[in-house]
Scaffold this motif. Structure first.
Motif, PDB file in Angstrom:
ATOM      1  N   ILE A 177      -6.089  10.984   4.057  1.00 48.51           N
ATOM      2  CA  ILE A 177      -5.130  10.027   3.494  1.00 48.51           C
ATOM      3  C   ILE A 177      -5.792   8.694   2.815  1.00 48.51           C
ATOM      4  O   ILE A 177      -6.923   8.344   3.286  1.00 48.51           O
TER       5      ILE A 177
ATOM      6  N   THR B  88      -8.231   4.178   3.886  1.00 44.10           N
ATOM      7  CA  THR B  88      -8.411   5.724   3.923  1.00 44.10           C
ATOM      8  C   THR B  88      -8.759   5.914   5.439  1.00 44.10           C
ATOM      9  O   THR B  88      -8.985   5.053   6.326  1.00 44.10           O
ATOM     10  N   TYR B  89      -8.165   7.074   5.889  1.00 45.40           N
ATOM     11  CA  TYR B  89      -8.432   7.629   7.108  1.00 45.40           C
ATOM     12  C   TYR B  89      -8.340   9.436   7.008  1.00 45.40           C
ATOM     13  O   TYR B  89      -7.737   9.841   5.936  1.00 45.40           O
TER      14      TYR B  89
ATOM     15  N   GLY C 154      -4.892   4.960   0.833  1.00 46.85           N
ATOM     16  CA  GLY C 154      -4.059   3.971   0.579  1.00 46.85           C
ATOM     17  C   GLY C 154      -4.316   3.428  -0.553  1.00 46.85           C
ATOM     18  O   GLY C 154      -5.569   2.782  -0.678  1.00 46.85           O
ATOM     19  N   GLU C 155      -3.236   3.398  -1.390  1.00 50.02           N
ATOM     20  CA  GLU C 155      -3.476   2.983  -2.798  1.00 50.02           C
ATOM     21  C   GLU C 155      -2.617   1.694  -3.005  1.00 50.02           C
ATOM     22  O   GLU C 155      -1.730   1.534  -2.633  1.00 50.02           O
TER      23      GLU C 155
ATOM     24  N   ASN D  10       1.308   4.443   9.516  1.00 55.36           N
ATOM     25  CA  ASN D  10       1.399   5.800   8.682  1.00 55.36           C
ATOM     26  C   ASN D  10       0.832   6.998   9.442  1.00 55.36           C
ATOM     27  O   ASN D  10       1.629   8.136   9.474  1.00 55.36           O
TER      28      ASN D  10
ATOM     29  N   ILE E 153       1.008  -1.143  -0.068  1.00 57.46           N
ATOM     30  CA  ILE E 153      -0.028  -0.129   0.043  1.00 57.46           C
ATOM     31  C   ILE E 153       0.990   1.093   0.103  1.00 57.46           C
ATOM     32  O   ILE E 153       2.015   1.193   0.927  1.00 57.46           O
ATOM     33  N   ARG E 154       0.403   2.152  -0.911  1.00 50.88           N
ATOM     34  CA  ARG E 154       1.262   3.336  -0.765  1.00 50.88           C
ATOM     35  C   ARG E 154       0.298   4.455  -0.127  1.00 50.88           C
ATOM     36  O   ARG E 154      -0.984   4.723  -0.739  1.00 50.88           O
ATOM     37  N   TRP E 155       0.520   5.081   1.053  1.00 51.49           N
ATOM     38  CA  TRP E 155      -0.269   6.082   1.577  1.00 51.49           C
ATOM     39  C   TRP E 155       0.090   7.516   1.047  1.00 51.49           C
ATOM     40  O   TRP E 155       1.340   7.964   1.106  1.00 51.49           O
ATOM     41  N   ARG E 156      -0.966   8.188   0.854  1.00 54.06           N
ATOM     42  CA  ARG E 156      -0.726   9.711   0.227  1.00 54.06           C
ATOM     43  C   ARG E 156      -1.949  10.278   0.655  1.00 54.06           C
ATOM     44  O   ARG E 156      -2.801   9.887   0.640  1.00 54.06           O
TER      45      ARG E 156
ATOM     46  N   LEU F 260      -1.842   1.306   8.296  1.00 53.16           N
ATOM     47  CA  LEU F 260      -2.365   2.498   8.508  1.00 53.16           C
ATOM     48  C   LEU F 260      -2.372   3.032   9.646  1.00 53.16           C
ATOM     49  O   LEU F 260      -1.934   4.518   9.850  1.00 53.16           O
TER      50      LEU F 260
END
Lengths: 160, 160
Positions: A52, A72-73, A54-55, A112, A2-5, A109
């Motif tokens: 945010i 998501t968060y 998570g992709e 992050n 997962i990439r968090w952005r 998550l």
């Protein structure tokens, strides 16, 4: 995996779909798309209030398409005088897609969110979880959170 | 009896004294004055994050000097996508001086917060209270709040 952005305006529909795919969210995420986009714009205009996402990244073991939003968060940084002038990071609207359950995405998550909280100078992370979410309550305790507080809500009738 | 207004930098010491005069606050409001002033400045720089004070007004039945700060709370307006794109008003750091207990100052405080929440377009007020504050828990239920959530906190060690 997962990439968090930070979420973008173009992500809003996918995030709302995640929020709605939930035992409690199913009945309450019924606003129209423009209302959610306006709320995203309002978040962006507020300092330190971030969506945010998570992709999924290529090569993930889940069989999901790369680039799909699977978690998501929301994180909000709140300065204050109490607790020795602590700056708090508050987490809201946590969701992980059922498609990636069992892959420790929830733990990623929280990690992050913790990294973002530290980067913002926070000394405390706080969140509330509906008491009906028994799995979530156990999850947060496993993640080192202490269930020290009672969370109260009061809805304001717009017509009052 | 009480005039509610945004707190000023000159009020910070009085607010911290109120925060410390408390069963839980007594042991944790030990930062130095400059740290609290810096936190006040950080709050002021954040959009929609306000310190509110309740000031005794002349003619009050309490025998307190007019202008003394006898109550305080923090209110933060947080936009978000969840709950149908609800904007929330979050209350933190509620304190009422023991000198004015029994004068319904707590109820006036909640009413003031509600008015500020409505003016900011919020459809929900939320707060958490330490589970050890049994009187506070009963108070919020009497004020129409629902204890639907569990409040989790996790402190971040600055030295990590």
């Amino acid at each position: 995996m997962i990439r968090w952005r930070p979420g973008r305006r173009a992500d809003v529909a996918a995030v709302v779909a995640l929020l709605a795919d939930d035992m409690l969210g199913a009945t309450r995420e019924t606003a129209d798309p423009e209302t959610y986009l306006a709320a995203f714009d309002a978040m962006a205009a507020e300092g330190g209030n971030q969506l945010i996402v998570g992709e999924a990244i290529a090569g993930a073991a889940t069989g999901l398409a790369a680039g799909g939003i699977v978690a998501t968060y929301q994180i909000t940084f709140i300065s204050g005088l109490s607790l020795g002038a602590a700056r708090r990071a508050q987490i809201e609207a946590v969701r992980v897609s059922a498609a990636v359950r069992g892959h420790r995405v929830g733990a990623a998550l929280v990690a992050n969110a913790e990294a973002r909280a530290r980067a913002a100078g926070c000394t405390l992370i706080q969140l509330t979880s509906n008491a009906a979410r028994e799995d979530a309550l156990r999850f947060y305790e496993r993640q080192g959170f202490t269930a020290s507080h009672v969370g109260f809500k009061r809805y304001l009738d717009r017509s009052d």
